[in-house]
Design an enzyme around this catalytic site. Structure first.
Site, PDB file in Angstrom:
ATOM      1  N   ASP A 160      -4.170 -36.752 -30.926  1.00 21.65           N
ATOM      2  CA  ASP A 160      -5.393 -37.477 -31.300  1.00 21.65           C
ATOM      3  C   ASP A 160      -5.161 -38.253 -32.591  1.00 21.65           C
ATOM      4  OD1 ASP A 160      -7.936 -38.407 -31.718  1.00 21.65           O
ATOM      5  OD2 ASP A 160      -8.774 -36.485 -32.347  1.00 21.65           O
ATOM      6  N   GLU A 206     -14.869 -28.788 -30.397  1.00 23.71           N
ATOM      7  CA  GLU A 206     -13.999 -29.191 -31.514  1.00 23.71           C
ATOM      8  C   GLU A 206     -14.789 -29.318 -32.808  1.00 23.71           C
ATOM      9  OE1 GLU A 206     -12.376 -33.118 -30.973  1.00 23.71           O
ATOM     10  OE2 GLU A 206     -11.089 -32.984 -32.738  1.00 23.71           O
ATOM     11  N   LYS A 259     -15.105 -29.873 -37.147  1.00 20.76           N
ATOM     12  CA  LYS A 259     -14.573 -30.806 -38.137  1.00 20.76           C
ATOM     13  C   LYS A 259     -15.144 -30.443 -39.494  1.00 20.76           C
ATOM     14  CE  LYS A 259     -13.873 -35.757 -38.697  1.00 20.76           C
ATOM     15  NZ  LYS A 259     -13.929 -37.062 -38.013  1.00 20.76           N
ATOM     16  N   ASP A 270      -8.366 -29.267 -34.159  1.00 19.18           N
ATOM     17  CA  ASP A 270      -7.761 -30.568 -34.488  1.00 19.18           C
ATOM     18  C   ASP A 270      -7.076 -30.396 -35.838  1.00 19.18           C
ATOM     19  OD1 ASP A 270      -7.582 -33.174 -35.819  1.00 19.18           O
ATOM     20  OD2 ASP A 270      -8.658 -33.976 -34.086  1.00 19.18           O
ATOM     21  N   TRP A 291     -16.755 -33.081 -28.831  1.00 19.57           N
ATOM     22  CA  TRP A 291     -16.804 -33.295 -30.285  1.00 19.57           C
ATOM     23  C   TRP A 291     -18.015 -34.166 -30.581  1.00 19.57           C
ATOM     24  CZ3 TRP A 291     -16.478 -38.003 -33.031  1.00 19.57           C
ATOM     25  CH2 TRP A 291     -16.578 -37.827 -34.430  1.00 19.57           C
ATOM     26  N   ASP A 306      -6.447 -38.923 -38.791  1.00 14.45           N
ATOM     27  CA  ASP A 306      -5.906 -39.460 -37.535  1.00 14.45           C
ATOM     28  C   ASP A 306      -4.690 -40.370 -37.663  1.00 14.45           C
ATOM     29  OD1 ASP A 306      -8.176 -38.386 -35.859  1.00 14.45           O
ATOM     30  OD2 ASP A 306      -9.291 -39.654 -37.238  1.00 14.45           O
ATOM     31  N   HIS A 358      -5.731 -30.619 -30.830  1.00 12.55           N
ATOM     32  CA  HIS A 358      -5.549 -32.046 -31.054  1.00 12.55           C
ATOM     33  C   HIS A 358      -4.518 -32.121 -32.167  1.00 12.55           C
ATOM     34  CE1 HIS A 358      -9.416 -34.216 -29.522  1.00 12.55           C
ATOM     35  NE2 HIS A 358      -8.612 -33.841 -28.553  1.00 12.55           N
ATOM     36  N   ASP A 372      -8.302 -39.035 -44.294  1.00 10.29           N
ATOM     37  CA  ASP A 372      -8.241 -39.443 -42.896  1.00 10.29           C
ATOM     38  C   ASP A 372      -7.596 -38.363 -42.049  1.00 10.29           C
ATOM     39  OD1 ASP A 372      -8.429 -41.450 -40.693  1.00 10.29           O
ATOM     40  OD2 ASP A 372      -6.266 -41.135 -40.695  1.00 10.29           O
ATOM     41  N   HIS A 394      -8.742 -31.585 -39.049  1.00 11.49           N
ATOM     42  CA  HIS A 394     -10.147 -31.252 -39.297  1.00 11.49           C
ATOM     43  C   HIS A 394     -10.404 -30.070 -40.212  1.00 11.49           C
ATOM     44  CE1 HIS A 394     -11.913 -33.612 -35.649  1.00 11.49           C
ATOM     45  NE2 HIS A 394     -11.161 -34.345 -36.440  1.00 11.49           N
TER      46      HIS A 394
END
Ligand code: RNT
Ligand code: ZN
Length: 416
Positions: free
Chosen positions: A323, A224, A226, A257, A183, A294, A284, A292, A260
């Protein structure tokens, strides 16, 4: 009633809809989840290269952050002891463990800098997954693999290649393939004038990286994407289209992810498509909130939906990793809650009469499908979960939490 008696009663309820809970317990135990080391120290790492950067951020200053490899390993150990089943750990290159007085820049990392982690994993009989670290470094201030500066780009190419060698070392030492996920934070805060050149450079960097000799049966390289990051709101070089095309043309894996994508776009709907074109897909799992990506994984609808797709698509084809990074609560508790929630979601999926539900869809009986899916939501999954914890030697229900409180008092409180 004991946990076992409750389980036995639950077993009958599930049997009535055609689900064999004993089989489910065996299947759940076989699904490893890769627990990310970076929740333990707010993505700081041990190589002292700089503050967290690259469009990701931790917030909070809950006391007790792990400050070195000994503390981080002890914390991960404690967390793993409260999570049922055998899992894996996921490391970043910035977590190299150097000897006293030793240091190596990211492009000079070698397997020996990760020998302590191999020792840790061997003692526990678990596998390791890996990630090159292309952020929190003086050479990552502007861009990395897509940089316009040939020297910067060469540095990061060497770094990722070093990481492939380290990944192969993990796989060979531990006898289980290592997923190595790339990433990069490269992107633009405001409208760029040229979106092609950076992407062409990223493509060329990846080509150079993959031209090295490595064992593809041991190292699963993944990329990965995003949609945006903090300070990279207008364009991310490594976008979804970029990596999906790159992975498919170059026979590597895509990592999705769940934080993302655009807010109404869900990873659960992507897995089936990916598995029609790729042998495996890497995930992930995380929880996006507003901007956000995460937050700690909860037992929420999207996590459940992802787990259903994992179970229905073949759990051995989906490489599961978590993650998230939350520095505002006890970090061990964050790990345990997230890992156990991912497992609860998998359990939920395994406890569904999946063939029966699919048959209802196939016969376009959407009335009964909706009815049954909704009724199944209140089946006694908790009784099956508690029994799963019990037979796997970890505390059921919230009973694990007293160990976190004790650890906080005995261990974390001394970290000033
Ligand atoms: C960042 C990506 C990436 C990182 C970790 C630390 O947005 O999700 O996977 O979170 O590598
Ligand atoms: Zn991620």
């Amino acid at each position: 009633m004991t946990i076992k008696e409750r389980y036995e009663a639950a077993r009958e309820s599930y049997k009535a809809v055609g689900v064999d809970t004993d089989q489910v317990l065996l299947a759940l135990k076989q699904i490893p989840i890769s627990m990310h080391c970076w929740q333990g120290d707010d993505v700081t790492g041990f190589d002292g290269a700089g503050a967290l950067s690259g469009g990701i951020q931790t917030t909070g200053n809950y006391p007790g952050r792990a400050r070195n490899s000994k503390e981080l390993m002890a914390d991960m150990d404690k967390a793993l002891s409260l999570i049922p089943g055998k899992h894996r750990i996921n490391l970043h290159a910035s977590y190299a463990v150097f000897e006293e007085g030793e240091w190596a820049d990211r492009d000079k990392l070698e397997p020996k800098h990760f020998a302590k982690w191999v020792e840790f994993a061997k003692e526990r009989g678990i596998g390791i997954d890996f990630n090159p670290t292309l952020f929190s470094h003086s050479k990552a201030e502007h861009a990395t693999l897509s940089s316009e500066d040939p020297e910067i780009r060469a540095f990061w190419i060497r770094h990722v290649q070093a990481c492939i060698r380290i990944s192969q070392y993990f796989a060979e030492e531990l006898g289980t393939p290592c997923t190595m996920n790339i990433w990069i934070p490269d992107g633009f805060k405001d409208i760029p004038a040229d979106r092609t050149s950076p992407r062409a450079r990223l493509k060329d960097s990846l080509d150079q990286i993959l031209s090295m000799d490595y064992d593809k049966s041991k190292v699963f390289v993944a990329v990965e994407s995003k949609v945006f990051g903090i300070g990279m709101e207008s364009c991310t070089v490594g976008s979804h289209e970029f990596y999906m095309n790159y992975a498919s043309k170059n026979d590597i894996l895509c990592l999705l992810d769940s934080g993302h994508y655009h807010p109404t776009e869900v990873v659960s709907d992507k897995i089936s498509s990916m598995l029609l074109f790729f042998d495996k897909v890497a995930l992930h799992v995380t929880r996006p909130v507003r901007w956000d990506s995460d937050h700690v994984v909860l037992f929420d609808d999207e996590t459940k939906e992802i787990a259903k797709e994992v179970v229905r698509g073949g759990a051995d084809r989906v490489l599961l990793a978590l993650d998230f990074f939350d520095a505002s609560i006890n970090r061990l508790s964050a790990w345990v809650v997230g890992m156990r929630n991912m497992q609860k979601a998998l359990l939920n999926a395994l406890l569904l009469p999946n063939e029966k539900l699919a048959a209802l869809q196939e016969s376009r009986n959407f009335t009964e499908l909706m009815m049954l899916q909704e009724e199944l939501k209140l089946y006694p999954i908790g009784d099956v979960w508690n029994y799963f914890c019990e037979i796997n030697g970890v505390p059921a229900k919230e009973d694990w939490f007293s160990q976190i409180t004790a650890y906080e008092k005995e261990v974390l409180a001394d970290r000033k």
